[in-house]
Design a protein around this motif. Sequence first.
Motif, PDB file in Angstrom:
ATOM      1  N   GLY A   1       1.201 -14.307  -8.195  1.00 24.14           N
ATOM      2  CA  GLY A   1      -0.025 -15.037  -8.496  1.00 24.14           C
ATOM      3  C   GLY A   1      -1.306 -14.358  -8.074  1.00 24.14           C
ATOM      4  N   LEU A   2      -1.329 -13.017  -8.081  1.00 23.16           N
ATOM      5  CA  LEU A   2      -2.504 -12.290  -7.605  1.00 23.16           C
ATOM      6  C   LEU A   2      -3.295 -11.698  -8.767  1.00 23.16           C
ATOM      7  N   ASN A   3      -4.595 -11.646  -8.588  1.00 23.91           N
ATOM      8  CA  ASN A   3      -5.501 -10.976  -9.519  1.00 23.91           C
ATOM      9  C   ASN A   3      -6.023  -9.730  -8.809  1.00 23.91           C
ATOM     10  N   ILE A   4      -5.551  -8.572  -9.268  1.00 24.14           N
ATOM     11  CA  ILE A   4      -5.918  -7.309  -8.630  1.00 24.14           C
ATOM     12  C   ILE A   4      -6.692  -6.465  -9.630  1.00 24.14           C
ATOM     13  N   SER A   5      -7.911  -6.125  -9.257  1.00 28.50           N
ATOM     14  CA  SER A   5      -8.750  -5.294 -10.115  1.00 28.50           C
ATOM     15  C   SER A   5      -9.263  -4.117  -9.297  1.00 28.50           C
ATOM     16  N   THR A   6      -9.018  -2.899  -9.789  1.00 28.20           N
ATOM     17  CA  THR A   6      -9.439  -1.711  -9.051  1.00 28.20           C
ATOM     18  C   THR A   6      -9.720  -0.570 -10.016  1.00 28.20           C
ATOM     19  N   SER A   7     -10.676   0.256  -9.647  1.00 21.08           N
ATOM     20  CA  SER A   7     -11.031   1.404 -10.477  1.00 21.08           C
ATOM     21  C   SER A   7     -10.667   2.732  -9.821  1.00 21.08           C
ATOM     22  N   ASP A   8     -10.061   2.688  -8.623  1.00 18.33           N
ATOM     23  CA  ASP A   8      -9.807   3.952  -7.924  1.00 18.33           C
ATOM     24  C   ASP A   8      -8.431   4.022  -7.265  1.00 18.33           C
ATOM     25  N   SER A   9      -7.488   3.142  -7.651  1.00 17.51           N
ATOM     26  CA  SER A   9      -6.152   3.214  -7.053  1.00 17.51           C
ATOM     27  C   SER A   9      -5.157   2.481  -7.942  1.00 17.51           C
ATOM     28  N   TYR A  10      -3.899   2.457  -7.490  1.00 18.65           N
ATOM     29  CA  TYR A  10      -2.895   1.646  -8.159  1.00 18.65           C
ATOM     30  C   TYR A  10      -3.160   0.174  -7.861  1.00 18.65           C
ATOM     31  N   GLY A  11      -2.676  -0.683  -8.748  1.00 20.98           N
ATOM     32  CA  GLY A  11      -2.760  -2.106  -8.456  1.00 20.98           C
ATOM     33  C   GLY A  11      -1.782  -2.491  -7.356  1.00 20.98           C
ATOM     34  N   ILE A  12      -0.485  -2.199  -7.583  1.00 23.30           N
ATOM     35  CA  ILE A  12       0.561  -2.419  -6.584  1.00 23.30           C
ATOM     36  C   ILE A  12       1.399  -1.148  -6.506  1.00 23.30           C
ATOM     37  N   TYR A  13       1.524  -0.602  -5.298  1.00 25.83           N
ATOM     38  CA  TYR A  13       2.317   0.611  -5.092  1.00 25.83           C
ATOM     39  C   TYR A  13       3.419   0.308  -4.084  1.00 25.83           C
TER      40      TYR A  13
END
Length: 376
Positions: A64-76
Amino acid sequence: MVFSWRKTLIILLGLTLLPVNLEATIGFKQLQYALHEPIEITSDTDLLVFEGSGTYEEPYLIEGLNISTSDSYGIYVTNITKHLLIRNCFIDASFNSIFVENVFEGEIRIENNICFNSDKENGKGIIVFTTRNIVIQNNLCYDNEASGIVVTFCYNVLIRNNHCYRNGGEGIAVALIENLAMHDNECYDNSKEGLYLGGIEFATVLNNTCSRNGEEGVIIEESDGVIFKNNTIRENGKRGVFLHSSDYCFFKFNLFEKNTYFGLSLDDNCDGNQIFYNDFISNFNSERSQAEDNGLGNIWSNNLKEIGNFWDNLNGDSTYEIEGEAESTDLFPLVRKEELETSLINIYFISVVFSFLALFFFYANYDNLSYFSKIL
């Protein structure tokens, strides 16, 4: 009937209390996601902040997470030994949305996630590398710079019911996998292939749909013994399925329709593949043979049961010539059910007419027959 305001108000109130269907058009629920920073898990210790105990029955849960990123993985995720479930997350990551590698114990399940907009070079929705026991199902992967889903150097992999579209590479690409099942996936409008399989051992590819992809619908390369059944391969920019350097694969109950070139193409390093009970419709606009065989010993019909494939440009011939250096032939091309029923009706009608004429001849010559019987 007497109009009643009271009954009307009760009905309207009841309608407002009905549950609202929030299912998206392709089956994904509209969830309330909690904003979260990108997640990096490099050991079992990093899992302790999540719900669960790490067993098969109660895996650690990222949900149930909202992950927004421009410089990495979302989930690693890497180097864990526990069971992990990544579920119902919305991930907009410029690199790979979900990246799992080097997990050899436990099981990783990636389910019901939306992974998109990995716009960096070679960005993917979901990528799994050197991992055992992986389940990827019910995910939506779209608008990624490279592929929707990539799995490579893995063992025991189930990829099921994912929707991958508008990706810059393949919809789903798998390579160097032992024991693979790919079922009920939809891959469409991708720039390259819908499905790519390379270096696969023991694979079943069932009930997938690959349509409107920029290149081939499916490429199977250096993969022996693939069971390819009940798939729909249509309207792809090049060939429907291209089989390269692969032996003893089994194609049955597939639909190859309106692909720009051949519905199914086998290169000169393909041997012993079996192809029957498939439908070939309007590939190459039905202007030439709809399949190509440049290999050796490939079989285009079940000669024991006298069953081949359906070709919509058969034109009444008793056999169907396959284009290519192998000079293969479908010895027992099929007809459509409705055509078969028409043929059976015609046969029945002819047999009835023949029986009637025989009976008429018998009664017309009854006296002569009686005379001969007396002599005998």
